[in-house]
Design a protein around this motif. Structure first.
Motif, short mmCIF file in Angstrom:
data_model
loop_
_atom_site.label_atom_id
_atom_site.label_comp_id
_atom_site.label_asym_id
_atom_site.label_seq_id
_atom_site.Cartn_x
_atom_site.Cartn_y
_atom_site.Cartn_z
N PRO A 1 0.81 -1.19 0.00
CA PRO A 1 0.00 0.00 0.00
C PRO A 1 0.86 1.26 0.00
O PRO A 1 1.96 1.28 0.55
CB PRO A 1 -0.79 -0.10 1.30
N GLY B 1 3.47 3.07 2.58
CA GLY B 1 4.44 2.09 3.05
C GLY B 1 4.45 1.94 4.55
O GLY B 1 3.74 2.62 5.26
N PRO B 2 5.23 1.04 5.01
CA PRO B 2 5.27 0.79 6.45
C PRO B 2 6.22 1.73 7.17
O PRO B 2 6.91 1.34 8.09
CB PRO B 2 5.72 -0.66 6.53
N ASN B 3 6.31 2.98 6.76
CA ASN B 3 7.20 3.91 7.44
C ASN B 3 6.50 4.86 8.39
O ASN B 3 7.10 5.76 8.95
CB ASN B 3 7.98 4.75 6.40
N TRP B 4 5.21 4.68 8.54
CA TRP B 4 4.43 5.57 9.40
C TRP B 4 4.61 5.15 10.86
O TRP B 4 4.39 4.01 11.21
CB TRP B 4 2.95 5.47 9.00
N LEU B 5 5.01 6.02 11.66
CA LEU B 5 5.15 5.78 13.09
C LEU B 5 5.83 4.45 13.42
O LEU B 5 5.22 3.45 13.74
CB LEU B 5 3.77 5.82 13.77
N TYR C 1 0.64 -1.64 17.58
CA TYR C 1 -0.11 -0.38 17.63
C TYR C 1 -1.31 -0.58 18.55
O TYR C 1 -2.07 -1.53 18.39
CB TYR C 1 -0.62 0.00 16.24
N MET D 1 0.11 -1.11 7.46
CA MET D 1 1.30 -1.69 8.05
C MET D 1 1.37 -3.21 7.86
O MET D 1 2.24 -3.87 8.39
CB MET D 1 1.37 -1.38 9.56
#
Lengths: 372, 421
Positions: free
Chosen positions: A365, A368-372, B6, B29
């Protein structure tokens, strides 16, 4: 999600669990319906959002793609007359279910068989129609059959299967038809039907929201100008190979259904016990997995008497043989193990595309998996 | 690979939009598992860009994405409800084997329909002064578990040979507790409903029916040992998400009594569960709330404004039910939000905020905010439909007022409408 299929073992376990030791298989459901006046939502045509769905089974992969676990879903909907002398037909359908599954899966290799076998009665009965969900495992198919409420003693001539055919036409959503293939639809009866469809009966059977649901499913129907039974069947034929299987040779029945389906789609069914053999012969011929010259042998090998086999062969000789195989997308149908980018996509991704595309185009998506 | 969890916490009294936020995080994620805590009565709405729309109860909001759900020991379940939800997922959404996506901790507390009956009768007995309950029995099951330890039904008990005796014991206790019900006072409109509830409570066939359904659920569900969370889920590389029900403002201690849930809803209890399971990886704490105040059910709501109902909730969620009453909405209540943040440990307890339903505020053209009662500030939007600018506008204001960075703003129903920074 899900990859179980029908097996004899699970069928035996399910019948032990759902079928009472004595009396008809539907005894409990009949008692319950008598007490409550209602059908179980699983077989109530108005239950579970009214629209019946035949959808692919997927498993999400760690790379974000969806793997087709069994094959292209192939819906087979049948509605069996249970009025008058045909009142025992649910027990028959239950008894022949393993044979039906085995024979149909034999002529539908690579597909994910999804079966919905319901029953119909007459508008003067308590329940005009029991319409189950498409199912692929024995436990659920058996459970739904035992939830049917046949009228048994009711029924006059003509009968009212056209309300079930109406649902099959306008209230069914199938993946097969989305990719340009057709499912299978069978009406089994010994009586003629009626020409006209009544709005009040439709609402009684499918609920007050029926026309909203029809619209949700992509059709526009004016409640004040309803299609006739012939119109409905013509529309059904756009998404299904539909047939009338005639039990007993009565001329008014043949005449009525020939007018509705056309002579090539009215097939003799010597008895309901032979439903698996006749259905699979029709499907095999339509799919091109059975040759006409082999049908008689196929039937005899599957416990059909010489005389019945000859009758059936004469009858199926006129059906549109190879009709499924001649559809443009027949050879392109997705198969087990194919990967889809999204589970609502029509077609799997090209394996070449998968190996050469950048990760973003294969399901990672954005953001990407770079959020927080 | 790293291990990251999370935790999504509703900073209001519920209805904050957790469903969409959990779905977005889990999708973005690529979470391997969503861990449920709280109660099954929570209804978490998800609307996907593919067009699916469903309010999840016991399966998690990642189910449409094929993400596994683990019902933790801190979740109250409805075994009968599992069967209903599974059938809906199966027949309406093509999730043919939803139980293959589910594991249930054997110590998860089970609510029975008898707890629901007790909850509804007690709430009806409060007449015009309701506590505020959905009436499903989740809270009542918890309260009974605190009072009568021998009557606790856990997921692991559903397959016990003497399960029916346990169930009958719960019924007997509730019958005893409600034995004076005929002398209680009820609103005239409730009397018929009370009678129906009492009849059901005393119906032996209903007992058989519950037993059958609970046993069926136990057969279909994968009920796992309490150590499964630590052993199988938390040791996996990648991301897991905690999906909790309720909101901080209904916490049984810090909520506004008597309008509270029976359970604890603060994230620290979830953290304790993870620590107990041996988790030592990274945790990211997200606080969620709508861009306006909302409350469905009794309880204090100082900014409630009936005039705003149509503009904030056009055509939706306005149905009234006997137990929760009408939905109330009003200007965003920063006083309550600050209180919620404070009881969770202050701004440093959160890594980010997720603001939902901001699109509705944009549509309305003005944003009403209450910093202190009874003053309402009206904020005008910048003349833009640029999503980045709208995000910044929202993030700057709330970041400054709450001391926590805004990391997600929802500008529409699906995951594609949720902007993350």
């Amino acid at each position: 999600m899900g990859k179980n299929t029908f097996s004899r073992d699970t069928y035996e376990a399910a019948t032990k669990r759902f079928v009472a030791a004595e009396g008809p298989a539907t005894a409990r459901a009949e008692q319950k319906a008598h007490e409550t006046g209602k059908l179980n939502p699983l077989v109530d045509p108005a239950g579970y959002g009214v629209i019946r769905r035949s959808l692919p089974r997927f498993e999400k992969q760690t790379n974000g793609l969806w793997l087709l676990t069994i094959g292209t879903p192939m819906p087979i909907e049948s509605r069996v007359d249970t009025t008058g002398s045909m009142g025992h037909n649910v027990d028959v359908a239950l008894r022949v279910l393993p044979k039906a599954y085995e024979l149909c899966s034999g002529v539908l290799p690579g597909y994910d068989l999804q079966i919905a076998t319901g029953i119909f009665g007459d508008v003067c009965d308590r329940f005009v129609l029991c319409r189950p969900q498409f199912e692929m495992i024995a436990g659920k198919i058996v459970e739904q059959l035992t939830l049917m409420v046949p009228e048994r003693n009711g029924g006059d001539r003509p009968e009212d299967p056209h309300y079930g055919i109406f649902g099959a036409t306008y209230l069914t959503h199938t993946y097969a038809s989305r990719i340009g293939l057709k499912g299978y639809d069978f009406t089994i009866s010994d009586a003629p039907g009626r020409d006209l469809i009544d709005e009040c009966q439709l609402k009684r059977i499918y609920g007050d929201e029926i026309f909203i649901k029809i619209a949700e499913n992509g059709y526009q129907i004016d409640p004040h100008s309803l299609p006739t039974t012939i119109d409905v069947v013509q529309e059904l034929l756009k998404r299904a190979h539909a047939f009338f299987l005639q039990v007993e040779n009565t001329s008014d029945t043949t005449e009525f259904w020939t007018k509705v389906f056309g002579p090539e789609r009215v097939v003799v069914l010597p008895s309901t016990e032979l439903l698996p053999q006749v259905q699979s012969a029709i499907i095999g011929l339509t799919e091109g997995t059975l040759n006409l010259q082999d049908v008689e042998e196929f039937l005899k090998k599957n416990n059909v008497s010489d005389s019945d086999a000859k009758k059936i062969v004469r009858s199926v000789a006129n059906i549109p043989i190879g009709a499924q195989a001649s559809l443009p997308n027949f050879g392109k149908r997705p198969k087990k193990g194919d990967l889809f980018k999204e589970k609502t996509d029509l077609w799997p991704i090209d394996p070449i595309e998968f190996t050469t595309e950048s990760p973003n185009k294969t399901g990672v998506p954005e953001g990407g998996p770079n959020w927080l | 690979m790293t291990k990251k969890i999370y935790t999504v916490t509703d900073l209001g009294p519920g209805d904050g939009g957790k469903g969409g936020v959990v779905h977005k995080i889990a999708t973005m994620m690529r979470a391997h598992t969503i861990i449920k805590v709280g109660g099954f009565q929570g209804s978490h709405g998800v609307c996907t860009s593919r067009g699916e729309r469903f309010a999840f109860s016991q399966w998690s909001c990642g189910t449409f994405e094929g993400i596994k759900t683990h019902i933790s020991s801190r979740m109250i379940i409805s075994p009968g409800g599992l069967l209903n939800e599974a059938d809906v997922l199966r027949y309406l959404y093509g999730i043919h084997d939803p139980f293959s996506l589910l594991t249930i901790d054997e110590t998860a507390l089970c609510a029975t329909p008898y707890h629901g009956i007790a909850s509804r009768i007690k709430e009806m007995a409060r007449g015009n002064n309701p506590r505020g309950t959905i009436g499903t029995g989740a809270g009542e099951a918890y309260r009974y578990s605190q009072r009568y330890s021998h009557l606790i039904i856990r997921a692991g008990d559903l397959a016990r040979p003497d399960f029916k005796d346990l169930l009958a014991g719960v019924r007997t206790q509730i019958q005893s507790d409600l034995s004076q019900v005929n002398e209680w006072e009820f609103l005239p409109g409730d009397r018929e409903a009370v009678e129906r509830e009492v009849n059901l409570l005393n119906d032996d066939e209903f007992l058989d029916h519950i037993e059958k359904y609970f046993r069926e659920a136990a057969k279909l569900a994968k009920i796992v040992g309490h150590d499964y969370l630590g052993r199988e889920i938390l040791t996996k590389d990648g991301v897991a998400v905690i999906e909790s029900s309720h909101g901080v403002l209904t916490d049984s201690y810090y909520g506004f009594h008597p309008h509270t849930s029976a359970i604890r809803t603060l994230p620290c209890f979830t953290h304790a569960m993870l620590r107990e399971a041996g988790y030592g990886g990274e945790m990211v704490n997200i606080g969620v709330f709508r861009a306006y105040a909302i409350r469905h059910g009794a309880g204090p709501m100082p900014t409630a404004d009936p005039k705003m109902l149509e503009s904030l909730l056009p055509d939706s969620h306005k149905e009234e039910n006997r137990f929760q009453g009408k939905v109330r909405v009003g200007p965003l209540d920063l006083v309550q939000l600050r209180y919620a943040v404070k009881v969770c440990g202050g701004p440093s307890a959160f890594d980010g905020l997720a603001v939902t339903w901001f699109d509705q505020i944009i549509t309305n053209g003005e944003w009403l905010i209450c910093e202190q009662y009874p003053e309402i500030t009206v904020l005008k939007f910048p003349a833009t439909d640029n999503r980045e600018e709208l995000f910044t506008f929202c993030a700057d204001i709330l970041g400054e007022k709450l001391g926590i960075p805004v990391r997600m703003v929802s500008l529409g129903p699906t995951e594609q409408d949720k902007i993350c920074k």
